[in-house]
Design an enzyme around this catalytic site. Structure first.
Site, PDB file in Angstrom:
ATOM      1  N   ALA A  57       0.812  -1.214   0.000  1.00  0.00           N
ATOM      2  CA  ALA A  57       0.000   0.000   0.000  1.00  0.00           C
ATOM      3  C   ALA A  57       0.848   1.268   0.000  1.00  0.00           C
ATOM      4  O   ALA A  57       1.915   1.326   0.595  1.00  0.00           O
ATOM      5  CB  ALA A  57      -0.905   0.007   1.238  1.00  0.00           C
ATOM      6  N   CYS A  58       0.304   2.284  -0.680  1.00  0.00           N
ATOM      7  CA  CYS A  58       0.869   3.621  -0.599  1.00  0.00           C
ATOM      8  C   CYS A  58      -0.307   4.591  -0.588  1.00  0.00           C
ATOM      9  O   CYS A  58      -1.455   4.165  -0.594  1.00  0.00           O
ATOM     10  CB  CYS A  58       1.840   3.901  -1.748  1.00  0.00           C
ATOM     11  SG  CYS A  58       1.115   3.985  -3.390  1.00  0.00           S
ATOM     12  N   GLY A  59      -0.024   5.858  -0.576  1.00  0.00           N
ATOM     13  CA  GLY A  59      -1.101   6.844  -0.499  1.00  0.00           C
ATOM     14  C   GLY A  59      -2.123   6.713  -1.611  1.00  0.00           C
ATOM     15  O   GLY A  59      -3.321   6.683  -1.374  1.00  0.00           O
TER      16      GLY A  59
END
Length: 94
Positions: free
Chosen positions: A9-11
Site C-alpha cells: 500500500a501507498c497513499g
C-alpha cells in the site's frame, strides 16, 4: 506452504507501491514463497483484514491490523533495505 496474501500500500496505490510490489515479487520468487500480491491505497486496507497475511506500506499506517505491518520506504530510499527484506522474509516463512 500456504499462499500468502501480501498487501502493498501507498497513499494513491500507484507509484511507490509499484516499486515495492516488484521487489516483493522478486523476494518471493527467489525464495520459493507462493504469494498473492495486492497493490492498494492505504485507505483500502480495511477491506482485507480477513484475508491478508502481511501489509507492506510506504506511507504511515494509522490503524492496528490483525496482521504484521512493515514499513516499505526502504525500497524507495535504499536505507535499511537488507533489514526490511529480512523482516519480510521472516513473516512470509511463518
Amino acid at each position: 506452504m500456504k499462499k500468502k496474501q501480501v498487501l502493498v500500500a501507498c497513499g494513491a496505490g500507484i507509484a511507490t507501491s509499484t516499486v515495492v510490489n516488484n521487489a516483493i515479487e522478486e523476494i518471493c520468487r527467489d525464495n520459493g514463497i507462493p504469494c498473492d500480491l495486492v497493490q492498494i491505497k492505504i485507505t483500502e486496507v480495511g477491506s482485507y483484514v480477513d484475508t491478508a497475511d502481511l501489509l507492506i506500506s510506504t506511507t504511515i499506517v494509522q490503524k492496528e491490523y490483525p496482521f504484521p505491518v512493515i514499513n516499505g520506504r526502504a525500497f524507495l530510499t535504499g536505507i535499511g533495505l537488507d533489514d526490511v527484506k529480512k523482516q519480510i522474509l521472516a513473516e512470509l516463512k511463518k
